[in-house]
Write an enzyme that holds these catalytic residues in place. Sequence first.
Site, PDB file in Angstrom:
ATOM      1  N   ALA A   1      36.967  37.375  47.189  1.00  0.00           N
ATOM      2  CA  ALA A   1      38.014  38.180  47.841  1.00  0.00           C
ATOM      3  C   ALA A   1      37.368  39.477  48.333  1.00  0.00           C
ATOM      4  O   ALA A   1      37.792  40.580  47.996  1.00  0.00           O
ATOM      5  CB  ALA A   1      39.194  38.437  46.901  1.00  0.00           C
TER       6      ALA A   1
ATOM      7  N   HIS B   1      32.564  45.647  48.437  1.00  0.00           N
ATOM      8  CA  HIS B   1      31.520  44.640  48.209  1.00  0.00           C
ATOM      9  C   HIS B   1      30.459  44.717  49.312  1.00  0.00           C
ATOM     10  O   HIS B   1      29.257  44.642  49.038  1.00  0.00           O
ATOM     11  CB  HIS B   1      32.117  43.221  48.244  1.00  0.00           C
TER      12      HIS B   1
HETATM   13  P1  AMP Z   1      34.316  42.176  41.658  1.00  0.00           P
HETATM   14  O1  AMP Z   1      34.285  41.158  42.761  1.00  0.00           O
HETATM   15  O2  AMP Z   1      35.596  42.940  41.576  1.00  0.00           O
HETATM   16  O3  AMP Z   1      33.818  41.632  40.348  1.00  0.00           O
HETATM   17  O4  AMP Z   1      33.250  43.273  42.084  1.00  0.00           O
HETATM   18  C1  AMP Z   1      31.919  42.932  42.389  1.00  0.00           C
HETATM   19  C2  AMP Z   1      31.125  44.195  42.522  1.00  0.00           C
HETATM   20  O5  AMP Z   1      31.688  44.999  43.573  1.00  0.00           O
HETATM   21  C3  AMP Z   1      31.156  45.055  41.245  1.00  0.00           C
HETATM   22  O6  AMP Z   1      29.877  45.631  41.047  1.00  0.00           O
HETATM   23  C4  AMP Z   1      32.176  46.104  41.585  1.00  0.00           C
HETATM   24  O7  AMP Z   1      31.993  47.316  40.891  1.00  0.00           O
HETATM   25  C5  AMP Z   1      31.923  46.298  43.063  1.00  0.00           C
HETATM   26  N1  AMP Z   1      33.091  46.891  43.708  1.00  0.00           N
HETATM   27  C6  AMP Z   1      34.382  46.482  43.619  1.00  0.00           C
HETATM   28  N2  AMP Z   1      35.191  47.328  44.296  1.00  0.00           N
HETATM   29  C7  AMP Z   1      34.393  48.284  44.816  1.00  0.00           C
HETATM   30  C8  AMP Z   1      34.634  49.465  45.604  1.00  0.00           C
HETATM   31  N3  AMP Z   1      35.864  49.791  45.989  1.00  0.00           N
HETATM   32  N4  AMP Z   1      33.579  50.234  45.947  1.00  0.00           N
HETATM   33  C9  AMP Z   1      32.323  49.896  45.551  1.00  0.00           C
HETATM   34  N5  AMP Z   1      32.034  48.815  44.807  1.00  0.00           N
HETATM   35  C10 AMP Z   1      33.050  48.024  44.440  1.00  0.00           C
END
Ligand code: AMP
Length: 281
Positions: free
Chosen positions: A32, A37
Amino acid sequence: MIQVQDVPSLRKMTLGWRRAGESIGFVPTMGALHDGHMSLIAAAQKDCDRVIVSIFVNPMQFNNPEDLAKYPRTEGRDSDLLRLAGVDLLFLPAPAIVYPQGFSSVVSVTALSAELEGAHRPGHFDGMATVVAKLFLMTGADRAYFGEKDWQQLQIVRHMVTDLNMPLDIIGCPTFRESDGLAMSSRNLRLSPDDRQRAPVLHRAMAQAAAAIVGGASVHQVLDDAQAEVLAGGFDSIDYIALHGAEDLRAMSTLDRPARLLAAAWIGGIRLIDNIPVDPA
Ligand code: AMP
């Protein structure tokens, strides 16, 4: 972009790159995908010859079955975005590849996992650390990129890599926000239009609280006021709004070292988290 679903195919690709002397950057995600990301991917592409992105909605880190069932899955769109961005390899393992029959190992970073998210999501960080350790071993990456959005997760991953002598660097990247301040999150997709309008109050209240703490106001009072503002602004409940040491993650009642203001709160059945730095003036 090459897309692989199993570990031998992944290793075959990385072995070729490694033999050619190419460095490998890795961005683990649960899909998503949004601009937060993509900012990690851009950072990885700047530093590394090859970039691997994984999409794996890790059942082991969901303490709430409903959250797992409703986690947004947009794999076709994600794959298109990654191809357009010039990612070299997308790793999309099925749960049975990551957790084959009889799997029974756990990586537990006890020092940093008990409070905050750990207190509200039992088992979450063990599941996260276990899958991240496995993904590091599967990819053999030189550098892995994590968002500051998940501040506690970033500190736990750093701690794990140090404790276990994992041969890679962890790079933290700033939180990407919508223009109204709301931290980008895959879970934002599940907010109703009204709740999406209200959700930025969380970041607004946190920014005001951080400024007040730096200005010398009582931490306790400021946190109480921030909670009241978030609830008045439309959130249903708050798991925590708290000030903790930026690296040791210990609770703080006075601003005597670099800190982080961290929050988790519920709106319309969706749990949002955020954090911002609070540094002594
Ligand atoms: P997730 O798909 O939510 O597990 O996130 C994957 C990676 O993207 C993790 O390292 C999160 O910390 C990073 N991430 C998610 N949201 C953000 C954001 N708004 N800004 C920067 N990095 C993000």
